[in-house]
Design a protein around this motif. Sequence first.
Motif, mmCIF file in Angstrom:
data_model
loop_
_atom_site.group_PDB
_atom_site.id
_atom_site.type_symbol
_atom_site.label_atom_id
_atom_site.label_comp_id
_atom_site.label_asym_id
_atom_site.label_seq_id
_atom_site.Cartn_x
_atom_site.Cartn_y
_atom_site.Cartn_z
ATOM 1 N N GLU A 112 2.080 1.737 -3.513
ATOM 2 C CA GLU A 112 0.869 2.083 -4.423
ATOM 3 C C GLU A 112 0.710 3.544 -4.158
ATOM 4 O O GLU A 112 0.508 4.589 -5.164
ATOM 5 C CB GLU A 112 -0.274 1.573 -4.224
ATOM 6 N N LYS A 113 0.688 4.002 -2.784
ATOM 7 C CA LYS A 113 0.580 5.481 -2.636
ATOM 8 C C LYS A 113 1.617 6.407 -3.112
ATOM 9 O O LYS A 113 1.414 7.601 -3.736
ATOM 10 C CB LYS A 113 0.671 5.737 -0.940
ATOM 11 N N SER A 114 2.941 5.963 -2.939
ATOM 12 C CA SER A 114 4.179 6.755 -3.366
ATOM 13 C C SER A 114 4.078 6.793 -4.891
ATOM 14 O O SER A 114 4.156 7.937 -5.505
ATOM 15 C CB SER A 114 5.577 6.295 -3.009
ATOM 16 N N LYS A 146 0.812 -1.072 -0.049
ATOM 17 C CA LYS A 146 0.151 -0.205 -0.024
ATOM 18 C C LYS A 146 0.775 1.378 -0.141
ATOM 19 O O LYS A 146 0.670 2.093 -0.633
ATOM 20 C CB LYS A 146 -0.894 0.173 1.199
ATOM 21 N N GLN A 147 1.828 1.012 0.688
ATOM 22 C CA GLN A 147 2.887 2.305 0.708
ATOM 23 C C GLN A 147 3.462 2.619 -0.886
ATOM 24 O O GLN A 147 3.586 3.688 -1.074
ATOM 25 C CB GLN A 147 3.906 2.129 1.757
ATOM 26 N N MET A 159 1.224 9.456 -6.053
ATOM 27 C CA MET A 159 1.777 10.872 -5.759
ATOM 28 C C MET A 159 2.838 11.324 -6.776
ATOM 29 O O MET A 159 3.073 12.433 -6.744
ATOM 30 C CB MET A 159 2.200 11.165 -4.306
#
Length: 292
Positions: free
Chosen positions: A71-73, A68-69, A76
Amino acid sequence: MSSSFEKHQKRRLVSSYVSVVISIALVLFLLGLLGMLVLNAKKVSDHFKEQVVVTIYLKDTTKDIERKQLEKSLAMADYVKSTEYVSKEKAAEFMKAETGEDFMDFVGYNPLQNSIDVHLKADFVTSEHLEKISAEALNKKFVDEVTYDNDLVNLMNDNVKKISFWVLVISGLFTLIAVLLINSSLRLAVYSKRFTIKTMQMVGATKRFIRRPFVWKSVRLGVIGAVLALIGMAIVLYYINKTFPELELLANPILMVFLFVLIFALGIVITWISTHFATQRFLNLKTDELYY
């Protein structure tokens, strides 16, 4: 007898005007379609570039929080258009649907990996950017592999440059052809009136006075032809936008309005200039030269 002759002449004149309008309309219509292609060439090429997928395969030991980290990075990052997480179960279902067979019946387990499909923004779909993005992803300990079709990317970028160059060349040539065709049609229309022009000149009419009605008549024909061309362009634009909404051809309406106004203006300017020089030519001819 004279009435029959006058009717015949009127029919010939109307037929001449119709052919001029059709010629103008067809030429401006094709020129307008080429203009739409030029204006939307980058948008079309960007659409195909953004279909290139960078697949990041994750190790089986990857934790949900790590995935998830990542995917989030990615979401962004300024070079990413969209991301999609594809679980190994979903990938297996996709392969089953594609092949029509369940490969897990043969191997006894699911050998596929969880992955993240990344679609990049068009400006970043180059070999240099892809290598950099791949290296950044591989720095993550839980990332097993990063794949993308580098040959396809190079081929696509090379073809975009070639196509853009030739579209500009063809646009210039077609504009020249458009001017010559419209000019030829209008000169033929003025040619049929050469004796009238010379007669008016012989009774003392000035060149400007003689030229004015011919110019205004041609401008009106140019307006009619331009309107027909714009209607055809609008129909084509509507169906292309309806068939390929992802191209977003109407995303910038100001650009389309500018193109339509330009085509309309060309219909007026080309007919005005062509008729001006065509009438000037016959005004400068001697009476004996009118028969040749």
